[in-house]
Each structure stands twice: as C-alpha cells, then as structure tokens.
Design an enzyme around this catalytic site. Structure first.
Site, short mmCIF file in Angstrom:
data_model
loop_
_atom_site.label_atom_id
_atom_site.label_comp_id
_atom_site.label_asym_id
_atom_site.label_seq_id
_atom_site.Cartn_x
_atom_site.Cartn_y
_atom_site.Cartn_z
N ASP A 199 0.83 -1.20 0.00
CA ASP A 199 0.00 0.00 0.00
C ASP A 199 0.86 1.25 0.00
O ASP A 199 2.03 1.24 0.39
CB ASP A 199 -0.97 0.01 1.18
CG ASP A 199 -0.28 -0.04 2.54
OD1 ASP A 199 0.69 -0.80 2.68
OD2 ASP A 199 -0.71 0.69 3.46
N ASP A 234 8.83 3.85 -1.31
CA ASP A 234 8.10 3.36 -0.14
C ASP A 234 6.87 2.57 -0.57
O ASP A 234 5.76 3.08 -0.53
CB ASP A 234 7.70 4.55 0.73
CG ASP A 234 7.08 4.15 2.07
OD1 ASP A 234 7.29 3.01 2.50
OD2 ASP A 234 6.38 4.97 2.66
N GLU A 284 -0.02 -1.44 5.57
CA GLU A 284 1.02 -1.05 6.52
C GLU A 284 0.84 0.39 6.95
O GLU A 284 1.07 0.74 8.12
CB GLU A 284 2.40 -1.25 5.88
CG GLU A 284 3.58 -1.01 6.82
CD GLU A 284 4.08 0.42 6.84
OE1 GLU A 284 4.93 0.76 7.69
OE2 GLU A 284 3.63 1.24 5.99
N GLU A 334 12.19 -1.51 3.67
CA GLU A 334 11.82 -0.09 3.74
C GLU A 334 13.02 0.77 3.31
O GLU A 334 14.18 0.35 3.41
CB GLU A 334 11.42 0.29 5.17
CG GLU A 334 10.10 -0.29 5.63
CD GLU A 334 8.90 0.56 5.23
OE1 GLU A 334 9.08 1.52 4.45
OE2 GLU A 334 7.78 0.25 5.69
N HIS A 347 6.28 9.65 1.05
CA HIS A 347 5.06 10.38 1.41
C HIS A 347 5.01 11.80 0.84
O HIS A 347 4.11 12.56 1.17
CB HIS A 347 4.86 10.44 2.93
CG HIS A 347 4.68 9.12 3.58
ND1 HIS A 347 4.19 8.97 4.87
CD2 HIS A 347 4.92 7.85 3.15
CE1 HIS A 347 4.14 7.69 5.20
NE2 HIS A 347 4.58 6.99 4.16
#
Length: 388
Positions: free
Chosen positions: A75, A105, A137, A165, A359
């Site tokens: 996700d 990510d 996650e 990650e 993000h």
C-alpha cells in the site's frame, strides 16, 4: 544490467496500481503472484475478510523452517492535495531517478525482489526463501498482523526477515513502536448562547490534548539512559482534532487522532493509565453532571511493536556480509519489522531509497539505489544456493 531493466519494468507495472491504503490492493497482489508462480514459487494469496485486500506469501527452495523472508508492503499513502510535477501513478525516469508514488516506499524493493526470483529459482537453495508482501502497513500494519497470525497457525518458523523499507541501503536494527488511536468525545448539543446547558465535545477534546502535551513532556524524564533512538524518549503527537458543525452550536461530537512511539513497553502503559485516570476522574464527571449520556471512547487503530536491537542477530550478520556494511543504526519511523521479530525471527530493515522522499510529492527512487539493492540480492543468491 538485465536485472536492473527487469526491475524497472516491474516497478513501472507496480506504480500503475494505485494501491492507496483505503483502496484494494488485489490487482497488484495478483500480478505479483503470477510473476512468482512463473518463476516456480509456491504462492499463497491470503485475502482479508472483505476480499478486497490480500497478503502474498511465496516460497522458493526447500520446505520447512529456518528460511529467509524478503518483505514489503504493497500500500501507498494518498496523493490528494500534493503538488506533483509528474503523474504519480505512472513511472517517470529522469536524471537517474524513478519518480512515482511508492517508488521508494516501497515498491522499489518489491520490484527488485520479484525480478530476482528467477535468479533464486535457478539456484539449488540450501534454505527456504520467502516473499512476504502485505496490505495496509500505512494504516496500522494490519496486513502484517494477519500474516503473522497465518504463519503461526501453520507452525512455519522462518529464521530471518529483511524488511525493505527505504534506508538508503543502511542496516537498521531498531526503531520505536507506533501506537495509533482515535479518541471520540460525545457531548450534548445546544445553542452557543447558553453554553452551560450543553456539553461541548470540542472543548473536552482540547482538555484531553492538553493532558497529552503534559504527558509528552513527562516522558522525556523516562528516557532510558542508553536509549539508541533520536529523540531518546517516547514521543506523543496529536495529528487531528475535529468536531462541531457551526460556531454558534455547542459541539456534540469531537475526535482526536493521536499516536505515541514508545522506546520501551512500560511507557505505553504509563500513557494509557494516565489518560484513563484523567478521563474517569476529571473529564467524564464534569461532562456527566450536565449530560449523563456523555462519553469518551478510545479506538485502537493499531499498536505496532518496535524493532528491538538484539546482540545476537543473524539477519544483521547476513546483510552486513551482503552489503559490506560495518555498522547498524536505528531510525525514528516505524515498520512491520517488530511484528516479524515477535514471531522469533532475527530482523533488520534495509532497502533502497531514502525516507526523505517517502510520502512527498514527486517521490522518487534513485537508480543507483535500486542497483545496490539488486547487488545485495544477487549476493544473497550466491550465499544460499549454488548454480544448478
């Protein structure tokens, strides 16, 4: 070079699946399942109760315990409200970088691992190699928790997990936990000209947040003397405070979304006990003197264990040999690593890309990072299997 081109092509496919946490990830999981099955892996797709989300668990090599897990979450976070200069769900290559939501990510690691599956399959592996790709996650590690339960139910005990990650390919052996909550306040509506006749849920939510701030300061004095984290204490953060519908109406409902990131389990108990006392002894009595129906309810969104540095860590030894790194560090952000560690595995976090790009608009993965990850996986293939 072939592995790099294969990884880029697969990453292009993966970015095109808009697997924002609130939406389904099934198309991406089915795509990965097909790729791994074609490489000869034994594949399980484990759907959640809704059928709209799924984990993937696949294995190459021998059956049994003691395997190595390559893990990533499928996700991604939303792009709404972000100012992108490229299409977020289409891979753009420019100046040695691969742009797109999820590139670092963490679809880049997933693409590298799956692109390398035929290489692993061509070796006579001496221990199982597992691929574990999860859902949700970003909203509480829901998929990893479900996968952990499924592995425990099967009695399968892998020995090592590498969580890919984005760490700029540094070895990370520890991070704080991430405990997320939504606290809901129910008051009594009324006209703002007579505030004493109602119970303003927003105002009580503000008092709750004030107590969170006090407790956040108190946690600084509880930091372990040898804490490896930055900052060294457990942190508390308020992310959202919402409620009410007009300035002249007493708010009947409010919600506070907040989190804490414990450096030690006792800190979480300290915070929860202090908040419970504040609600039971101070806030609720005041609310219910006017409105007996008033209430405060805290919903647990997710309580994800931290990754605890271990003196004896096979995962750290293996990845150090593969990357040539001489040290391991900690990070302030959370991952699924603690969930795998809770199953008895030795775990490290190590993957391509920088968390500084995660993000954000124009998220990217540098090509040299992807190549470095592929080199690590190639050495892993050499380590656990010879050519057939």
């Amino acid at each position: 070079m072939r592995a790099l081109e294969d990884s880029k092509a697969l990453l292009r496919d993966l970015v095109a699946f808009p697997t924002i946490s609130e939406d389904s990830n099934r198309a991406l999981i089915d795509h990965l399942a097909g790729r791994l099955e074609a490489a000869g892996a034994r594949v399980e797709v484990l759907a959640d109760a809704s059928g709209g989300k799924a984990n993937l668990f696949a294995t190459l090599g021998p059956e049994g315990d003691g395997g190595i897990v390559l893990s990533g979450h499928s996700d991604v976070v939303p792009v709404a409200g972000q100012d992108w200069t490229v299409e977020p769900f289409a891979l753009t290559e420019r100046d040695g970088r691969l742009y797109g939501r999820g590139t670092c990510d963490m679809k880049g690691f997933i693409a590298a691992a799956v692109a390398m599956a035929p290489v692993f399959a061509a070796r006579k592996l001496t221990r199982p190699l597992h691929f574990a790709f999860t859902h949700d996650e970003e909203v509480g590690c829901l998929g990893a928790r479900a996968l952990a339960a499924a592995l425990a139910a099967k009695g399968l005990r892998p020995a090592v997990a590498i969580i890919g990650e984005p760490t700029s390919m540094r070895i990370i052996e520890g991070h704080k936990g991430c405990y997320e909550y939504s606290t809901h306040f129910t008051g009594r509506a009324g006209h703002a000209s007579a505030p004493d006749r109602g119970v303003n849920a927003v105002e009580y939510a503000v008092r709750y947040v004030a107590r969170l701030l006090e407790l956040g300061e108190a946690l600084k004095a509880r930091a372990p003397a040898a804490s490896p984290f930055d900052p060294p204490w457990t942190t508390v953060s308020t992310g959202v405070l919402t409620g009410g519908n007009a300035r002249n109406v007493i708010a009947a409902e409010a919600r506070v979304d907040w989190e804490m990131r414990p450096v030690q389990p006792g800190d979480a108990d300290f915070i929860k006990a202090a908040l419970r006392r504040h609600c039971d002894e101070t806030l609720l009595p005041a609310m219910r003197r006017v409105a007996p129906e008033a209430g405060i309810v805290t919903e647990v969104v997710g309580e994800v264990e931290g990754l605890v540095p271990a003196s004896d860590n096979e995962a750290r030894r293996i990845v150090a040999e593969l990357t040539g790194a001489n040290d391991a560090g900690t990070v302030p952000f959370g991952t699924e690593a603690g969930i795998f560690q809770s199953l008895g595995m030795s775990v490290v976090v190590c993957g391509p890309g920088s968390i500084e790009q995660a993000h954000k608009p124009d998220e990217y993965l540098a090509l040299d990072q992807l190549a470095e990850c592929l080199a690590m996986l190639e050495r892993l293939a050499d380590r656990i299997g010879g050519r057939e």
